[in-house]
Design an enzyme around this catalytic site. Sequence first.
Site, mmCIF file in Angstrom:
data_model
loop_
_atom_site.group_PDB
_atom_site.id
_atom_site.type_symbol
_atom_site.label_atom_id
_atom_site.label_comp_id
_atom_site.label_asym_id
_atom_site.label_seq_id
_atom_site.Cartn_x
_atom_site.Cartn_y
_atom_site.Cartn_z
ATOM 1 C CE1 TYR A 1 65.514 -21.261 -56.434
ATOM 2 C CE2 TYR A 1 64.726 -20.347 -58.188
ATOM 3 C CZ TYR A 1 65.093 -20.259 -57.172
ATOM 4 O OH TYR A 1 65.320 -18.770 -56.585
ATOM 5 N NE ARG B 1 62.941 -12.095 -53.257
ATOM 6 C CZ ARG B 1 61.885 -12.941 -53.125
ATOM 7 N NH1 ARG B 1 60.901 -13.196 -54.215
ATOM 8 N NH2 ARG B 1 61.446 -13.560 -52.002
ATOM 9 C CE LYS C 1 60.028 -10.225 -49.620
ATOM 10 N NZ LYS C 1 61.168 -10.145 -48.649
ATOM 11 C CB ALA D 1 63.532 -3.246 -42.219
ATOM 12 C CG ASP E 1 69.170 -50.394 -17.450
ATOM 13 O OD1 ASP E 1 68.156 -50.668 -16.692
ATOM 14 O OD2 ASP E 1 68.991 -49.869 -18.428
ATOM 15 C CE1 TYR E 2 65.335 -57.126 -20.605
ATOM 16 C CE2 TYR E 2 63.427 -55.551 -20.252
ATOM 17 C CZ TYR E 2 64.156 -56.505 -20.924
ATOM 18 O OH TYR E 2 62.914 -57.340 -21.900
ATOM 19 C CG ASP E 3 62.873 -51.537 -19.845
ATOM 20 O OD1 ASP E 3 62.378 -52.142 -20.755
ATOM 21 O OD2 ASP E 3 62.935 -51.910 -18.483
HETATM 22 C C1 GDG Z 1 65.221 -13.929 -47.798
HETATM 23 C C2 GDG Z 1 64.328 -13.928 -46.884
HETATM 24 C C3 GDG Z 1 65.924 -12.697 -45.227
HETATM 25 C C4 GDG Z 1 66.201 -5.627 -53.274
HETATM 26 N N1 GDG Z 1 65.834 -5.035 -54.561
HETATM 27 C C5 GDG Z 1 66.885 -4.470 -55.017
HETATM 28 C C6 GDG Z 1 67.989 -4.703 -54.153
HETATM 29 N N2 GDG Z 1 67.532 -5.524 -52.972
HETATM 30 C C7 GDG Z 1 68.120 -6.131 -52.090
HETATM 31 C C8 GDG Z 1 67.936 -5.587 -50.694
HETATM 32 C C9 GDG Z 1 68.145 -6.678 -49.723
HETATM 33 C C10 GDG Z 1 67.699 -7.620 -50.424
HETATM 34 O O1 GDG Z 1 68.030 -7.490 -52.098
HETATM 35 C C11 GDG Z 1 66.517 -8.235 -50.265
HETATM 36 O O2 GDG Z 1 66.693 -8.970 -48.865
HETATM 37 P P1 GDG Z 1 65.345 -9.259 -48.119
HETATM 38 O O3 GDG Z 1 65.875 -9.708 -46.606
HETATM 39 O O4 GDG Z 1 64.382 -8.043 -48.070
HETATM 40 O O5 GDG Z 1 64.578 -10.526 -49.018
HETATM 41 P P2 GDG Z 1 64.623 -11.907 -49.667
HETATM 42 O O6 GDG Z 1 65.291 -11.844 -50.780
HETATM 43 O O7 GDG Z 1 63.373 -12.480 -49.682
HETATM 44 O O8 GDG Z 1 65.510 -12.709 -48.744
HETATM 45 C C12 GDG Z 1 64.429 -12.553 -46.070
HETATM 46 C C13 GDG Z 1 66.793 -13.046 -46.367
HETATM 47 O O9 GDG Z 1 66.746 -13.999 -47.157
HETATM 48 C C14 GDG Z 1 68.171 -13.034 -45.480
HETATM 49 O O10 GDG Z 1 68.372 -14.019 -44.886
HETATM 50 O O11 GDG Z 1 65.729 -11.257 -44.779
HETATM 51 O O12 GDG Z 1 63.334 -12.532 -45.094
HETATM 52 O O13 GDG Z 1 62.991 -14.105 -47.311
HETATM 53 O O14 GDG Z 1 69.448 -6.609 -49.577
HETATM 54 O O15 GDG Z 1 68.871 -4.351 -50.655
HETATM 55 N N3 GDG Z 1 69.287 -4.406 -54.379
HETATM 56 C C15 GDG Z 1 69.515 -3.603 -55.682
HETATM 57 N N4 GDG Z 1 68.575 -3.410 -56.358
HETATM 58 C C16 GDG Z 1 67.241 -3.635 -56.172
HETATM 59 O O16 GDG Z 1 66.371 -3.496 -57.058
HETATM 60 N N5 GDG Z 1 70.813 -3.103 -56.026
#
Ligand code: GDG
Length: 738
Positions: A99, A287, A292, A392, A512-514
């Site tokens: 991991y 994260r 990011k 976003a 057919d061949y090939d």
């Molecule tokens: C991967 C891909 C793709 C974050 N901080 C807190 C919190 N969060 C939640 C957000 C959101 C989620 O975590 C983060 O989602 P992202 O999409 O921004 O990013 P990744 O974790 O990198 O996820 C990404 C995703 O998979 C889905 O396919 O979009 O591109 O990298 O939901 O709200 N939630 C809480 N506290 C926090 O401090 N409660």
Amino acid sequence: MKGEEMNDEKRLIIVAYRIPFKVTFQESGERTLQQNSGGLVSAILSLAEKGEAISDKQKIHWFGYSTPDILQEGETKVENENFIVHPVLLDDELNEAYYEGFCNSTIWPISHYYPYLTSFDEDHYEAYVKANKIFADKINAFIRPGDIVWIQDYQLMLLPAMIRAEHPEASIGYFHHIPFATFEIFRLLPKQWQSDLLKGLIGADLIGFHTNDYSQYFLRSVQRILGYDTTVRDISIGNRIVRVDTFPISIDYNKFQSLYDNPQVMEKRKEFLKDLGREKNIFSVDRLDYSKGLIHRLNGFEYFLDQHPEWHSRVVFTMIVVPSRETILKYAEMKHELEEAVGRINGKYGTLGWRPVVYLYRSLSFDELGALYTLADVALITPIRDGMNLVAKEFVATRTDKKGVLILSEMAGASLELTGAILINPTDRKKLSDAIVQALTMDEQEQAQRMQLMQDRVKVYDIFKWTEDYMDQLDIIKTKQLKFEEKIINQHVLANFKQIFDESSRRLFLLDYDGTLSPIVADPSSSKPSVGIVELLKKISSDFNVNVAIISGRDKEFLNYIFDASTILSAEHGAFLRIPGQDWELQYQYDDQWKHMVLPIFQKYTDRCAGSFIENKSTSLAWHYRNTETEYAHIRSREFIEELENKIGAKSNLTIIDGDKVVEMKPSDADKGIAARKICDLYQPDFILSIGDDRTDEDMFKALPDNALTIKVGVKNSYAKFTIKTQEEVNTILQTFL
Ligand code: GDG
């Protein structure tokens, strides 16, 4: 999946590295399994509730890595009212190499375009294979017919093929949550890893990505590395068709939309606004990750403060960084770098009463997150690369007040949908600074318009729609595969035809061949018939009174060399015919003039495409590009065909055959269909077997009477009544008639 007979049997099996459940033990020793609040879990649950993918009597099975402490003595699974969790146990050493090692120090950085941060450690790769195999063994022992397996993300790229190997008929989906890098980046991985990862994925029936770009990059790697033919969304792997499609993941819109007026969130919002105490609030949450764009974001904010002293003391940037992967050196270094940058900015521009950047390195409660989303005047979401970015979409969904501006990196998958955002390149600090000014000064009417546009999109395609869409597509591709399966010839059909064969007296095989009697090879001149097949044909023809005809695009000399005098031979796509005991005969009035006209064009393209060559046959010209760089040659071949068409004009009596890695030009007077019909007229057969693999064989299949046994080699659309999956099976089919 609707209205299928075995609905009761159908189970949905989700496989992801993580299990989205919290297991708690009460003092009494009683244990509870709580679902996390993530959107994917709710969406999957809703599939069960709607009876979409599985029977409502079934619970959803979730396989994921876990430590053994969630299990009680003698248990292998834990369940609650909706889910049955099957922990996949990996020992710590393996898990670390798998991991933190291969997943997060190799696949993650390479997929996010950080080759210089990518580790190429064989031990990590071995651990990755081993861990995938542990998942596979557990799942393979569990699966039964009718189940749907949906695998999530880059930690399990080898798993689809490992399941397919044991369960060829299984319905397997895979979704890739991170970007898929372009071929030029992906190819930096050692060759073996490249091909293993791709072969692993194409074990699935449906491979999903967030954006069309990722889908196309993946298809391109499949084509270049594995050499399979691809269309805009399908891969033909000979015995199967795999679909690649785009599903931009989303969020539970209603859940986020309700946050604005949620009493706890309102309370927190009031508290935070008081503490932050400025005219304008900028906010971000991510994260800890180099992808990011955290440092670039701070640089952009610093530049903004430098250029716009009028905003000093009036604005505060709250930057939340959620701890992640700290045991990986790069992450620890980055944390240090971030803290330095925050210190520098606050030291340089701050005052006793004003800290420009409020930096928190911790995670937030859901209410806190809601409060910060809903108080922000500006959300600054500026990843350098991001598969999608859900933050976003969540920010947008919470803003029922229609206020707030989203500044979004054009490198996030979400930028394709969130067109009401101010889109920027995060490495451009000037543009980032301009965007901040634009956002801070944007009037409310424009904010509302932009917000509405984005909300409309996120609302329409939410996580429930996403899941449904994915499952529907999996169903569609599976149904398509089943249609092909129905055409796959079986023992019963063969036995029937054998009986007709036995009862008939004038038997004719048209082959057919090939690609039919011989495997396709890179150099056509080195092609050899499959071992024993010529002898087998001889035996069939002499002992069982069968007239065997080879109908090929090859020239006379080649066919003469391979087959003996007792075989009926048709060369150059029906232009020449040789009946046993007679000489070769040209089948129409042939004039060579056209060749002089087009040969310079053939030559031009041969010169432009290293490795391609011209085959000059008596009645046709072929340009072979099998040995060239496939993609480049394919583009050139489109240009080539267009130029040939322009040269000969619409009324020409010439045909261009757009074959498999070959473009051939010949007079329209002959084709394999005309040849097949002529042979039938001569021999008046009461039993016909015809086998072929390529486009020109379709003329033959079309021309034959309804009672002919026509067989296509390879899973492709065809006029033939039946299909066999591989060229090797031709031998078995012929053996049937011995
Ligand atoms: C991967 C891909 C793709 C974050 N901080 C807190 C919190 N969060 C939640 C957000 C959101 C989620 O975590 C983060 O989602 P992202 O999409 O921004 O990013 P990744 O974790 O990198 O996820 C990404 C995703 O998979 C889905 O396919 O979009 O591109 O990298 O939901 O709200 N939630 C809480 N506290 C926090 O401090 N409660």
